[in-house]
Design an enzyme around this catalytic site. Sequence first.
Site, mmCIF file in Angstrom:
data_model
loop_
_atom_site.group_PDB
_atom_site.id
_atom_site.type_symbol
_atom_site.label_atom_id
_atom_site.label_comp_id
_atom_site.label_asym_id
_atom_site.label_seq_id
_atom_site.Cartn_x
_atom_site.Cartn_y
_atom_site.Cartn_z
ATOM 1 N N HIS A 194 37.660 -11.924 23.686
ATOM 2 C CA HIS A 194 37.541 -10.692 24.469
ATOM 3 C C HIS A 194 38.227 -10.863 25.820
ATOM 4 O O HIS A 194 38.179 -9.966 26.660
ATOM 5 C CB HIS A 194 36.067 -10.355 24.718
ATOM 6 C CG HIS A 194 35.355 -9.762 23.540
ATOM 7 N ND1 HIS A 194 35.942 -8.835 22.699
ATOM 8 C CD2 HIS A 194 34.083 -9.941 23.084
ATOM 9 C CE1 HIS A 194 35.064 -8.478 21.765
ATOM 10 N NE2 HIS A 194 33.941 -9.128 21.978
ATOM 11 N N LYS A 203 27.630 2.806 13.223
ATOM 12 C CA LYS A 203 28.204 3.887 12.420
ATOM 13 C C LYS A 203 29.679 3.665 12.111
ATOM 14 O O LYS A 203 30.149 4.013 11.040
ATOM 15 C CB LYS A 203 28.035 5.230 13.142
ATOM 16 C CG LYS A 203 26.598 5.721 13.218
ATOM 17 C CD LYS A 203 26.551 7.112 13.860
ATOM 18 C CE LYS A 203 25.136 7.655 13.898
ATOM 19 N NZ LYS A 203 25.100 9.007 14.518
#
Length: 326
Positions: free
Chosen positions: A143, A293
Site C-alpha cells: 500500500h 459487496k
Amino acid sequence: MEVQESSLKPCPPLIVVTNIEVTDGKYKELIDSLPKEERFPPGLRKYKGFWQFQNAIPGVLAMKEDFKPRCDDVIVSSFPKSGTTWLKALTFTIMHRDKYTFSSHPLLKLNPHDCVPFIELHYSLKNEQYLETLPSPRVLGTHVPYSLLSDSIKTSTCPIIHICRDPKDVIVSFWHMSAKFDWLMEPLSFKQTYELFCEGRVPTGPVWDNVLEYYTKSLSSPKKILIIKYAEMLKDPANSVMRIANFIGCPFSKEEMKSGLVEKIAEFCSFNKLKNFDTKQSEGNLKSYYYRKGIVGDWQNYMTPEMANNLDKITKEKLCDSSFTF
C-alpha cells in the site's frame, strides 16, 4: 522453480501493525518528531507527505532501505480498499496458471493476501526473511506510495500493477472495515471517517496523491507501471485478465484463449467466488476485513448529495493538473 503451496502460509491482516510497539531507537526519534493525527486512533503520523499508522512507519522505512526485489517479481500496489484482494488473486492465478488446476488451487484454502503478502507488513513484524523463502516468481503486495518504495524496486525490471477506485466507494468500504478494528473502543462514525478522508488524513492518504504518484510514473514508464481502474475491471474482467497477463510477461497462448482460460480465471477469481471459498480466513472475522459487496456506487447508500458533490469537487481540484480520472 515451481511454487509449492507449502511455502505459503496464512498471514495476519495488515492492520496488526497498529498493535506493534515502536521501540526501535533507529526510527523512534524520527517518528516522534512527525506531525500527528489523533482523531484516527491509534494515531497517524505524516511522513514525506503521506499519513501512516505510526506503528507501521518502521516497516515502511525498513522496506524502503532494505528490500531488494528479484528480477522476476511482480508488485501489486493499491490504496487500501481499492480492490487489492481481487487484484492479488487475479495476478497470482495468472502468473501461476501452469502450476495449479482450479480444483487444487491455493486460493481454495488461503486468502489472496497469503498468496501475495504485503512487503511492509513483514518488515513491520521483523519477519522479512519469510519473503525470501518464497520461490520465484513472486507476486508481492504493497500500500506504500511510489515515492516511498525502495530505489531497488524503482530501478528494477519488475512490473508494478496499481489498482484505483472511486474515492466515494473507497470511503464506504474503508469505514465498514474500520468498524471491525478491535482496538477501537468506539468506532468512527461515517461522518468522522468522511471528514478525515476528505482531509487526506487516513492510512497511506491522501488518496489523490497516492494514485497520482503511480499514474504520473506510468506515463513516463508504461512498461514499468500499469494502472487498473476498479470500475473497468468490474465491467470487463476478462479484458483485465488479458491486460495483466500481457503486462507481466505471461500472455495467453492461442490455445489458452481458445480453451476459454481467460474467462475461467476471471470467474475463478470473481468477488463472489473468492468470498465463498475463503473458508480458512473466516475465523476471527478476518473475512470481513477483505470482502463486503465489491460493487460500484454503493456510496449512494451512505452519502448525502452534498457530501458526494463536495468529495467530487475535492477530487477534481486534486487531479486538475493531470489527465487522470477514476
